[in-house]
Design an enzyme around this catalytic site. Structure first.
Site, PDB file in Angstrom:
ATOM      1  N   ASP A  13       0.834  -1.209   0.000  1.00  0.00           N
ATOM      2  CA  ASP A  13       0.000   0.000   0.000  1.00  0.00           C
ATOM      3  C   ASP A  13       0.870   1.261   0.000  1.00  0.00           C
ATOM      4  OD1 ASP A  13      -2.432   1.273  -0.032  1.00  0.00           O
ATOM      5  OD2 ASP A  13      -2.670   1.253   2.147  1.00  0.00           O
ATOM      6  N   HIS A  30       2.103   3.663  -9.079  1.00  0.00           N
ATOM      7  CA  HIS A  30       1.842   2.259  -9.405  1.00  0.00           C
ATOM      8  C   HIS A  30       2.964   1.683 -10.264  1.00  0.00           C
ATOM      9  CE1 HIS A  30      -1.910   2.353  -7.413  1.00  0.00           C
ATOM     10  NE2 HIS A  30      -2.523   3.141  -8.280  1.00  0.00           N
ATOM     11  N   LEU A 125      11.446 -19.640  -5.712  1.00  0.00           N
ATOM     12  CA  LEU A 125      10.376 -18.890  -5.045  1.00  0.00           C
ATOM     13  C   LEU A 125       9.040 -19.088  -5.765  1.00  0.00           C
ATOM     14  CD1 LEU A 125       9.769 -16.551  -2.912  1.00  0.00           C
ATOM     15  CD2 LEU A 125       9.990 -14.999  -4.859  1.00  0.00           C
TER      16      LEU A 125
END
Ligand code: IPE
Ligand code: IPE
Ligand code: MG
Length: 239
Positions: A13, A30, A125
């Site tokens: 956030d 963003h 991962l």
């Protein structure tokens, strides 16, 4: 009880507020935030984390202005597009997706599915992107799947088990979350993996996501390592 950090989830956030600081449009934030996801995969790998889930678009984020939503819908193709997928191949990262599949634009859907397919044999991962994800929508879809796959299930309620519910959540191939990090200063979960985080440790940080560094991750992990995870039980010395 100490439990190794296996599954880290991030509520990334603060992109919009970060951009505002530089008098830039929210989409600039963003863009930076999106680039950060790649860096973050490498940080997580260095910390031996096996599962990393990032919350990139919520079922509530459709309430934002159209130009912002349009930008965010391009995030998957920006992250996983033609010349970017090599990053995930080179680093042996397997891509997964949790979220509603039938509302996002076709190109967005295809970009995620293609990334999943191309990276499906990678062993390092496991990066999951939570995209058009929300816990209420997930449970709604879960109920529909359970009932449609066995319309007579109400005649044998013993079949409705916790395992069946888990198997019908988007997260059916993921372990429960050990640690949630939320950047940006808010102290809420915003409808993110409410069941999967039911025993997670939660680390709130006031830094905006584009500013969150490897050092900040190390601090979060050291917080996690000090926690005592009882899962409703007692430690030996408490008994
Ligand atoms: C998080 O940053 C990214 C998404 C929710 C898509 P925000 O866009 O929420 O940024 P702030 O919280 O408004 O600063
Ligand atoms: C949560 O951030 C969603 C994502 C990080 C994708 P928001 O910025 O949408 O959350 P609220 O609205 O402040 O709770
Ligand atoms: Mg926000």
């Amino acid at each position: 009880m100490k439990k190794p950090l296996e599954h880290l989830a991030i509520i990334l956030d603060g992109n919009g507020r970060w951009a505002k600081k530089f008098n830039q449009p929210r989409t600039y934030g963003h863009q930076k935030g999106m680039e950060k996801i790649q860096d973050f995969c490498l940080f997580a790998q260095e910390e031996n984390i096996k599962f990393l889930t990032v919350f990139a678009f919520s079922t509530e984020n459709w309430n934002r202005p159209k130009d912002e939503v349009d930008f965010l819908m391009k995030v998957p193709s920006q992250i996983f597009g033609e010349n970017k997928i090599n990053f995930f191949m080179d680093n042996d990262i397997k891509v997964g997706w949790i979220g509603r599949q039938d509302k996002i634009p076709k190109e967005t859907f295809e970009a995620i599915i293609e990334a999943k397919n191309k990276t499906r044999n990678n062993q390092g991962l496991h990066l999951t992107i939570a995209f058009d994800y929300g816990s209420w929508e997930e449970i709604n879809t879960c109920f529909k799947n359970i009932i449609s796959s066995n319309p007579k299930i109400s005649e044998n309620l013993e079949l409705v088990t916790t395992d069946l519910i888990k198997a019908n959540l988007y997260t059916n191939n993921l372990p429960d979350v050990d640690l949630v990090i939320r950047t940006g200063g808010e102290t809420r979960l915003s409808n993110f993996m409410m069941l999967q985080c039911s025993y997670a440790e939660i680390y709130f940080n006031s830094k905006m996501w584009p500013d969150f560094s490897q050092k900040d991750l190390k601090k979060a992990i050291s917080y996690y390592n000090k926690t005592n995870r009882r899962f409703g039980g007692l430690e030996n010395e408490e008994q």
